[in-house]
Design a protein around this motif. Structure first.
Motif, PDB file in Angstrom:
ATOM      1  N   ALA A   1       0.833  -1.211   0.000  1.00 22.00           N
ATOM      2  CA  ALA A   1       0.000   0.000   0.000  1.00 22.00           C
ATOM      3  C   ALA A   1       0.863   1.255   0.000  1.00 22.00           C
ATOM      4  O   ALA A   1       0.518   2.256  -0.639  1.00 22.00           O
ATOM      5  N   GLY A   2       1.993   1.218   0.709  1.00 26.43           N
ATOM      6  CA  GLY A   2       2.896   2.357   0.701  1.00 26.43           C
ATOM      7  C   GLY A   2       3.499   2.610  -0.675  1.00 26.43           C
ATOM      8  O   GLY A   2       3.657   3.766  -1.092  1.00 26.43           O
ATOM      9  N   VAL A   3       3.829   1.544  -1.390  1.00 24.79           N
ATOM     10  CA  VAL A   3       4.355   1.709  -2.752  1.00 24.79           C
ATOM     11  C   VAL A   3       3.286   2.304  -3.657  1.00 24.79           C
ATOM     12  O   VAL A   3       3.576   3.163  -4.508  1.00 24.79           O
ATOM     13  N   HIS A   4       2.045   1.874  -3.493  1.00 31.42           N
ATOM     14  CA  HIS A   4       0.957   2.428  -4.300  1.00 31.42           C
ATOM     15  C   HIS A   4       0.734   3.905  -4.022  1.00 31.42           C
ATOM     16  O   HIS A   4       0.209   4.637  -4.886  1.00 31.42           O
ATOM     17  N   ALA A   5       1.113   4.351  -2.825  1.00 31.30           N
ATOM     18  CA  ALA A   5       0.921   5.765  -2.475  1.00 31.30           C
ATOM     19  C   ALA A   5       1.962   6.681  -3.107  1.00 31.30           C
ATOM     20  O   ALA A   5       1.827   7.907  -3.029  1.00 31.30           O
ATOM     21  N   VAL A   6       2.983   6.125  -3.727  1.00 30.31           N
ATOM     22  CA  VAL A   6       4.015   6.943  -4.367  1.00 30.31           C
ATOM     23  C   VAL A   6       3.428   7.614  -5.604  1.00 30.31           C
ATOM     24  O   VAL A   6       2.783   6.961  -6.434  1.00 30.31           O
ATOM     25  N   SER A   7       3.655   8.895  -5.755  1.00 29.48           N
ATOM     26  CA  SER A   7       3.143   9.624  -6.904  1.00 29.48           C
ATOM     27  C   SER A   7       3.901   9.218  -8.163  1.00 29.48           C
ATOM     28  O   SER A   7       5.139   9.271  -8.189  1.00 29.48           O
ATOM     29  N   PRO A   8       3.196   8.820  -9.221  1.00 30.20           N
ATOM     30  CA  PRO A   8       3.892   8.475 -10.468  1.00 30.20           C
ATOM     31  C   PRO A   8       4.699   9.643 -11.020  1.00 30.20           C
ATOM     32  O   PRO A   8       5.729   9.437 -11.667  1.00 30.20           O
ATOM     33  N   GLY A   9       4.240  10.859 -10.749  1.00 35.30           N
ATOM     34  CA  GLY A   9       4.980  12.017 -11.220  1.00 35.30           C
ATOM     35  C   GLY A   9       6.359  12.118 -10.601  1.00 35.30           C
ATOM     36  O   GLY A   9       7.337  12.469 -11.270  1.00 35.30           O
ATOM     37  N   HIS A  10       6.462  11.789  -9.316  1.00 32.33           N
ATOM     38  CA  HIS A  10       7.768  11.814  -8.662  1.00 32.33           C
ATOM     39  C   HIS A  10       8.711  10.775  -9.273  1.00 32.33           C
ATOM     40  O   HIS A  10       9.907  11.033  -9.452  1.00 32.33           O
ATOM     41  N   VAL A  11       8.166   9.624  -9.603  1.00 33.72           N
ATOM     42  CA  VAL A  11       8.988   8.581 -10.214  1.00 33.72           C
ATOM     43  C   VAL A  11       9.459   9.026 -11.586  1.00 33.72           C
ATOM     44  O   VAL A  11      10.630   8.836 -11.961  1.00 33.72           O
ATOM     45  N   ARG A  12       8.565   9.643 -12.373  1.00 32.26           N
ATOM     46  CA  ARG A  12       8.955  10.112 -13.720  1.00 32.26           C
ATOM     47  C   ARG A  12      10.015  11.199 -13.642  1.00 32.26           C
ATOM     48  O   ARG A  12      10.952  11.231 -14.449  1.00 32.26           O
ATOM     49  N   VAL A  13       9.879  12.080 -12.659  1.00 34.20           N
ATOM     50  CA  VAL A  13      10.885  13.133 -12.510  1.00 34.20           C
ATOM     51  C   VAL A  13      12.242  12.529 -12.171  1.00 34.20           C
ATOM     52  O   VAL A  13      13.280  12.924 -12.730  1.00 34.20           O
ATOM     53  N   ALA A  14      12.254  11.559 -11.257  1.00 33.87           N
ATOM     54  CA  ALA A  14      13.518  10.934 -10.886  1.00 33.87           C
ATOM     55  C   ALA A  14      14.156  10.227 -12.076  1.00 33.87           C
ATOM     56  O   ALA A  14      15.372  10.313 -12.287  1.00 33.87           O
ATOM     57  N   ARG A  15      13.336   9.547 -12.869  1.00 34.30           N
ATOM     58  CA  ARG A  15      13.887   8.851 -14.032  1.00 34.30           C
ATOM     59  C   ARG A  15      14.370   9.832 -15.089  1.00 34.30           C
ATOM     60  O   ARG A  15      15.369   9.580 -15.770  1.00 34.30           O
ATOM     61  N   SER A  16      13.658  10.952 -15.240  1.00 36.87           N
ATOM     62  CA  SER A  16      14.097  11.949 -16.219  1.00 36.87           C
ATOM     63  C   SER A  16      15.431  12.581 -15.834  1.00 36.87           C
ATOM     64  O   SER A  16      16.159  13.083 -16.694  1.00 36.87           O
ATOM     65  N   LEU A  17      15.750  12.546 -14.544  1.00 39.58           N
ATOM     66  CA  LEU A  17      17.029  13.073 -14.070  1.00 39.58           C
ATOM     67  C   LEU A  17      18.128  12.017 -14.104  1.00 39.58           C
ATOM     68  O   LEU A  17      19.236  12.274 -13.636  1.00 39.58           O
ATOM     69  N   GLY A  18      17.795  10.848 -14.641  1.00 38.38           N
ATOM     70  CA  GLY A  18      18.810   9.817 -14.804  1.00 38.38           C
ATOM     71  C   GLY A  18      18.936   8.852 -13.650  1.00 38.38           C
ATOM     72  O   GLY A  18      19.925   8.108 -13.583  1.00 38.38           O
ATOM     73  N   ALA A  19      17.975   8.819 -12.759  1.00 34.17           N
ATOM     74  CA  ALA A  19      18.058   7.914 -11.608  1.00 34.17           C
ATOM     75  C   ALA A  19      17.865   6.470 -12.065  1.00 34.17           C
ATOM     76  O   ALA A  19      17.023   6.180 -12.920  1.00 34.17           O
ATOM     77  N   THR A  20      18.638   5.579 -11.484  1.00 35.95           N
ATOM     78  CA  THR A  20      18.486   4.166 -11.763  1.00 35.95           C
ATOM     79  C   THR A  20      17.297   3.610 -10.980  1.00 35.95           C
ATOM     80  O   THR A  20      16.718   4.295 -10.130  1.00 35.95           O
ATOM     81  N   ARG A  21      16.935   2.359 -11.256  1.00 33.32           N
ATOM     82  CA  ARG A  21      15.833   1.733 -10.530  1.00 33.32           C
ATOM     83  C   ARG A  21      16.126   1.680  -9.029  1.00 33.32           C
ATOM     84  O   ARG A  21      15.243   1.912  -8.207  1.00 33.32           O
ATOM     85  N   PHE A  22      17.370   1.373  -8.693  1.00 31.79           N
ATOM     86  CA  PHE A  22      17.737   1.304  -7.280  1.00 31.79           C
ATOM     87  C   PHE A  22      17.651   2.679  -6.628  1.00 31.79           C
ATOM     88  O   PHE A  22      17.186   2.808  -5.493  1.00 31.79           O
ATOM     89  N   GLU A  23      18.083   3.714  -7.345  1.00 33.45           N
ATOM     90  CA  GLU A  23      18.011   5.074  -6.812  1.00 33.45           C
ATOM     91  C   GLU A  23      16.568   5.533  -6.664  1.00 33.45           C
ATOM     92  O   GLU A  23      16.226   6.228  -5.699  1.00 33.45           O
ATOM     93  N   VAL A  24      15.699   5.158  -7.608  1.00 31.68           N
ATOM     94  CA  VAL A  24      14.273   5.486  -7.474  1.00 31.68           C
ATOM     95  C   VAL A  24      13.690   4.798  -6.251  1.00 31.68           C
ATOM     96  O   VAL A  24      12.915   5.382  -5.483  1.00 31.68           O
ATOM     97  N   LEU A  25      14.103   3.544  -6.035  1.00 30.93           N
ATOM     98  CA  LEU A  25      13.600   2.796  -4.886  1.00 30.93           C
ATOM     99  C   LEU A  25      14.029   3.432  -3.571  1.00 30.93           C
ATOM    100  O   LEU A  25      13.208   3.626  -2.657  1.00 30.93           O
ATOM    101  N   THR A  26      15.307   3.784  -3.459  1.00 31.25           N
ATOM    102  CA  THR A  26      15.834   4.289  -2.189  1.00 31.25           C
ATOM    103  C   THR A  26      15.519   5.761  -1.957  1.00 31.25           C
ATOM    104  O   THR A  26      15.418   6.192  -0.805  1.00 31.25           O
ATOM    105  N   SER A  27      15.375   6.536  -3.013  1.00 32.02           N
ATOM    106  CA  SER A  27      15.192   7.984  -2.865  1.00 32.02           C
ATOM    107  C   SER A  27      13.759   8.449  -3.000  1.00 32.02           C
ATOM    108  O   SER A  27      13.411   9.531  -2.517  1.00 32.02           O
ATOM    109  N   VAL A  28      12.905   7.659  -3.648  1.00 30.91           N
ATOM    110  CA  VAL A  28      11.520   8.079  -3.882  1.00 30.91           C
ATOM    111  C   VAL A  28      10.537   7.114  -3.222  1.00 30.91           C
ATOM    112  O   VAL A  28       9.679   7.526  -2.442  1.00 30.91           O
ATOM    113  N   VAL A  29      10.675   5.820  -3.519  1.00 30.32           N
ATOM    114  CA  VAL A  29       9.673   4.855  -3.074  1.00 30.32           C
ATOM    115  C   VAL A  29       9.748   4.627  -1.572  1.00 30.32           C
ATOM    116  O   VAL A  29       8.745   4.748  -0.856  1.00 30.32           O
TER     117      VAL A  29
END
Length: 266
Positions: free
Chosen positions: A161-189
């Motif tokens: 449920a906590g993962v579902h609460a993550v805003s998709p926009g935040h994930v897209r911003v992190a990926r657009s800045l070049g974040a890896t999957r692991f960095e998205v997990l640790t810094s956003v999710v």
């Protein structure tokens, strides 16, 4: 006519505070406890003539705690129960958090596991007791397994449920800045899901503590659940009630400790 105090003059009026006093905070819980004890005493001592039920009265049960301490059996049983609880919670967290992250992150995994998880979590953990004893034998291991089996589901579901609460926009911003999957997990999710994970851990602790005591009635020779059966076999019903009181107090303290340690912080 309103008068203004000179600039710089000290305000000697008493400071206002919105925090309630000690009596206001402690009064209602204390009254509630006294009412419960009074009802307990009336039911077990005053309104009944049954000598067996009288053994459960507070004037017998509370001194029995001291008797168990004097005999040197209560503290080892408490230590054994807390160790099994800690080990079971650790296993549940190690399994539950990664599984919850996976389920919450991948829609195909969630759809695939939903019927299985919903089926398994609705089975009472104590239903697995015969299988646990057959597989792990007698001792700590089957009890630890049952505690972990009870605690894992709140952790899995709340983490997902906590993962579902993550805003998709935040994930897209992190990926657009070049974040890896692991960095998205640790810094956003994980920062977003942290509150849900902590809530799951607290719920799991309460469920695990409830399951632990009956699980310790399955052939072990230590623990609070064992001590209840041992006292019953000796017809020491005052000690049975004493152990029940200890279980309730420890459960309250464990929940209070969990609220303090797992409280989300900025």
């Amino acid at each position: 006519m309103t008068t203004l105090s000179p600039r710089g003059a000290e305000d000697t009026s008493p400071a206002r505070t919105d925090r309630p006093g000690l009596a206001h905070r402690a009064g209602p819980p204390l009254v509630a406890v006294l009412v419960v004890v009074a009802v307990w005493w009336l039911v077990t001592d005053v309104l009944t003539g049954d000598r067996l039920l009288t053994a459960f009265a507070p004037q017998h049960a509370v001194p029995a705690i001291g008797d168990l301490l004097a005999r040197g059996v209560l503290l080892p049983d408490v230590a054994a129960s807390l160790w099994r609880l800690l080990l079971g919670m650790l296993i549940a967290a190690v399994v539950g958090v990664p599984v919850g992250l996976l389920v919450g992150s991948l829609d195909v995994v969630e759809r695939a596991t939903r019927p299985v998880f919903q089926f398994l979590r609705m089975i009472s953990p104590l239903s697995w007791a015969p299988i646990a004893v057959a597989v792990f034998g007698i001792g700590h291991r089957p009890v630890t397994f049952l505690v972990a089996a009870a605690a894992v589901w709140p952790i899995v579901l709340n983490t997902a449920a906590g993962v579902h609460a993550v805003s998709p926009g935040h994930v897209r911003v992190a990926r657009s800045l070049g974040a890896t999957r692991f960095e998205v997990l640790t810094s956003v999710v994980l920062p977003t899901a942290r509150t849900h994970v902590l809530t799951g851990l607290r719920l799991a602790l309460g469920i695990a503590w409830v399951v632990l005591v009956p699980a310790e009635m399955l052939g072990v020779d230590s623990g609070l659940g064992y001590q209840i059966l041992n006292s019953r076999d000796q017809l020491a019903y005052d000690q049975v009630m004493a152990v029940i009181l200890v279980i309730g107090v420890l459960g309250y303290l464990l929940d209070a400790l969990a609220r303090t340690l797992l409280r989300p912080r900025r």
